[in-house]
Design a protein around this motif. Structure first.
Motif, mmCIF file in Angstrom:
data_model
loop_
_atom_site.group_PDB
_atom_site.id
_atom_site.type_symbol
_atom_site.label_atom_id
_atom_site.label_comp_id
_atom_site.label_asym_id
_atom_site.label_seq_id
_atom_site.Cartn_x
_atom_site.Cartn_y
_atom_site.Cartn_z
ATOM 1 N N PHE A 182 0.815 -1.212 0.000
ATOM 2 C CA PHE A 182 0.000 0.000 0.000
ATOM 3 C C PHE A 182 0.850 1.264 0.000
ATOM 4 C CE2 PHE A 182 -2.551 -3.033 2.683
ATOM 5 C CZ PHE A 182 -3.502 -3.322 1.724
ATOM 6 N N ARG A 183 0.384 2.291 -0.711
ATOM 7 C CA ARG A 183 0.902 3.659 -0.554
ATOM 8 C C ARG A 183 -0.102 4.366 0.328
ATOM 9 N NH1 ARG A 183 4.110 6.623 -4.134
ATOM 10 N NH2 ARG A 183 3.839 8.435 -2.811
ATOM 11 N N THR A 184 0.381 4.944 1.388
ATOM 12 C CA THR A 184 -0.494 5.588 2.354
ATOM 13 C C THR A 184 -0.101 7.045 2.570
ATOM 14 O OG1 THR A 184 0.872 4.722 4.160
ATOM 15 C CG2 THR A 184 -1.058 3.455 3.569
ATOM 16 N N ALA A 185 -1.076 7.799 3.011
ATOM 17 C CA ALA A 185 -0.866 9.212 3.309
ATOM 18 C C ALA A 185 -1.497 9.511 4.664
ATOM 19 C CB ALA A 185 -1.511 10.084 2.235
ATOM 20 N N THR A 186 -0.978 10.526 5.309
ATOM 21 C CA THR A 186 -1.575 11.066 6.525
ATOM 22 C C THR A 186 -1.164 12.518 6.617
ATOM 23 O OG1 THR A 186 -2.022 10.589 8.865
ATOM 24 C CG2 THR A 186 0.279 10.510 8.163
ATOM 25 N N SER A 187 -1.686 13.213 7.592
ATOM 26 C CA SER A 187 -1.347 14.628 7.747
ATOM 27 C C SER A 187 0.156 14.802 7.880
ATOM 28 C CB SER A 187 -2.037 15.196 8.982
ATOM 29 O OG SER A 187 -3.429 15.159 8.821
ATOM 30 N N CYS A 188 0.696 15.760 7.139
ATOM 31 C CA CYS A 188 2.121 16.072 7.213
ATOM 32 C C CYS A 188 2.427 16.593 8.616
ATOM 33 C CB CYS A 188 2.481 17.122 6.154
ATOM 34 S SG CYS A 188 4.191 17.683 6.246
ATOM 35 N N ILE A 189 3.457 16.039 9.246
ATOM 36 C CA ILE A 189 3.822 16.451 10.604
ATOM 37 C C ILE A 189 4.939 17.490 10.618
ATOM 38 C CG2 ILE A 189 2.956 14.361 11.702
ATOM 39 C CD1 ILE A 189 5.888 13.364 11.819
ATOM 40 N N GLU A 190 5.314 17.965 9.450
ATOM 41 C CA GLU A 190 6.301 19.028 9.274
ATOM 42 C C GLU A 190 7.538 18.816 10.145
ATOM 43 O OE1 GLU A 190 4.196 22.757 9.542
ATOM 44 O OE2 GLU A 190 3.230 22.401 7.606
ATOM 45 N N SER A 191 7.771 19.657 11.130
ATOM 46 C CA SER A 191 9.027 19.600 11.900
ATOM 47 C C SER A 191 9.197 18.292 12.678
ATOM 48 C CB SER A 191 9.142 20.799 12.838
ATOM 49 O OG SER A 191 8.072 20.787 13.756
ATOM 50 N N GLY A 192 8.150 17.478 12.768
ATOM 51 C CA GLY A 192 8.258 16.176 13.415
ATOM 52 C C GLY A 192 8.808 15.098 12.492
ATOM 53 N N CYS A 193 9.134 15.465 11.259
ATOM 54 C CA CYS A 193 9.610 14.511 10.252
ATOM 55 C C CYS A 193 11.066 14.786 9.893
ATOM 56 C CB CYS A 193 8.739 14.640 9.003
ATOM 57 S SG CYS A 193 9.258 13.575 7.628
ATOM 58 N N HIS A 226 12.397 14.455 7.137
ATOM 59 C CA HIS A 226 12.515 14.992 5.783
ATOM 60 C C HIS A 226 12.081 16.451 5.671
ATOM 61 C CE1 HIS A 226 13.479 11.066 4.155
ATOM 62 N NE2 HIS A 226 12.428 10.568 4.755
ATOM 63 N N PHE A 227 11.619 17.041 6.756
ATOM 64 C CA PHE A 227 11.148 18.431 6.705
ATOM 65 C C PHE A 227 12.293 19.352 7.097
ATOM 66 C CE2 PHE A 227 8.618 22.145 8.025
ATOM 67 C CZ PHE A 227 7.809 22.269 6.908
ATOM 68 N N ASN A 228 12.591 20.316 6.239
ATOM 69 C CA ASN A 228 13.752 21.188 6.481
ATOM 70 C C ASN A 228 13.387 22.517 7.139
ATOM 71 O OD1 ASN A 228 12.730 22.907 4.493
ATOM 72 N ND2 ASN A 228 14.195 22.258 2.929
ATOM 73 N N GLY A 229 12.188 22.623 7.667
ATOM 74 C CA GLY A 229 11.744 23.860 8.284
ATOM 75 C C GLY A 229 10.797 24.633 7.404
ATOM 76 N N LYS A 230 10.855 24.377 6.107
ATOM 77 C CA LYS A 230 9.981 25.049 5.141
ATOM 78 C C LYS A 230 9.363 24.061 4.153
ATOM 79 C CE LYS A 230 10.122 28.615 1.543
ATOM 80 N NZ LYS A 230 10.115 27.955 0.264
ATOM 81 N N ASP A 231 10.170 23.124 3.684
ATOM 82 C CA ASP A 231 9.745 22.202 2.624
ATOM 83 C C ASP A 231 10.047 20.754 2.991
ATOM 84 O OD1 ASP A 231 8.856 24.107 0.669
ATOM 85 O OD2 ASP A 231 10.949 24.592 0.283
ATOM 86 N N CYS A 232 9.450 19.859 2.207
ATOM 87 C CA CYS A 232 9.734 18.430 2.318
ATOM 88 C C CYS A 232 10.954 18.127 1.449
ATOM 89 C CB CYS A 232 8.530 17.622 1.840
ATOM 90 S SG CYS A 232 8.838 15.843 1.806
ATOM 91 N N SER A 233 12.063 17.794 2.097
ATOM 92 C CA SER A 233 13.279 17.500 1.340
ATOM 93 C C SER A 233 13.155 16.170 0.598
ATOM 94 C CB SER A 233 14.506 17.513 2.253
ATOM 95 O OG SER A 233 14.401 16.521 3.256
#
Length: 144
Positions: free
Chosen positions: A63-74, A76-83
């Motif tokens: 499966f490919r799954t999605a959920t709410s983006c957790i931004e700074s909790g991830c 891959h998040f650089n503070g502004k964008d998804c790296s």
């Protein structure tokens, strides 16, 4: 049918299947050496029952799954964008010229951030890929 993504503003299209409030928006198909996502017309809630149907493999292999983006909790998040979205666009080849029929696009962080370039690469992204290519490994690595 209720739109289960309506209450979410930004979705991560690379969420783990066990993520809270996750939805399935694609199923892995294609060949082992060239997997591709088949997109669902409507996302489905990721339930324990659905995760159990993946057995004997992991839900992330199917499966490919999605959920709410957790931004700074991830990672891959650089503070502004998804790296991760940036690396997918930078490192992976285009696998379709047409935009896939994706049911989460309007809320997808990758779409919002990278547009068509991300969508044209998205069908090759598999959550649990145990034989990824060198390019896929580089795209997935937050240290790169």
């Amino acid at each position: 049918m209720e739109d289960i993504t309506a209450q979410r503003t930004t979705l991560c299209p690379s969420a783990r299947p066990e993520s809270v409030n996750g939805v399935v928006f694609g199923v892995v198909g294609g060949k082992a050496t060239e997997p591709r996502i088949a997109y669902l017309k409507q996302p489905l809630p990721m339930t324990e029952e659905l995760m159990a149907k993946a057995s004997p493999v992991t839900p992330g292999e199917i499966f490919r799954t999605a959920t709410s983006c957790i931004e700074s909790g991830c990672q891959h998040f650089n503070g502004k964008d998804c790296s991760l979205a940036m690396r997918v666009v930078d490192k992976l080849p285009v696998v379709t010229e047409d935009l896939p029929p994706c049911s989460i696009r309007r809320n997808c962080r990758w779409w919002q951030q990278e547009g068509k370039a991300a969508c044209r690469r998205c069908p090759q992204v598999i959550t649990d890929d145990y034989a990824p290519s060198k390019k896929v490994r580089q795209a997935a690595d937050p240290a790169v």
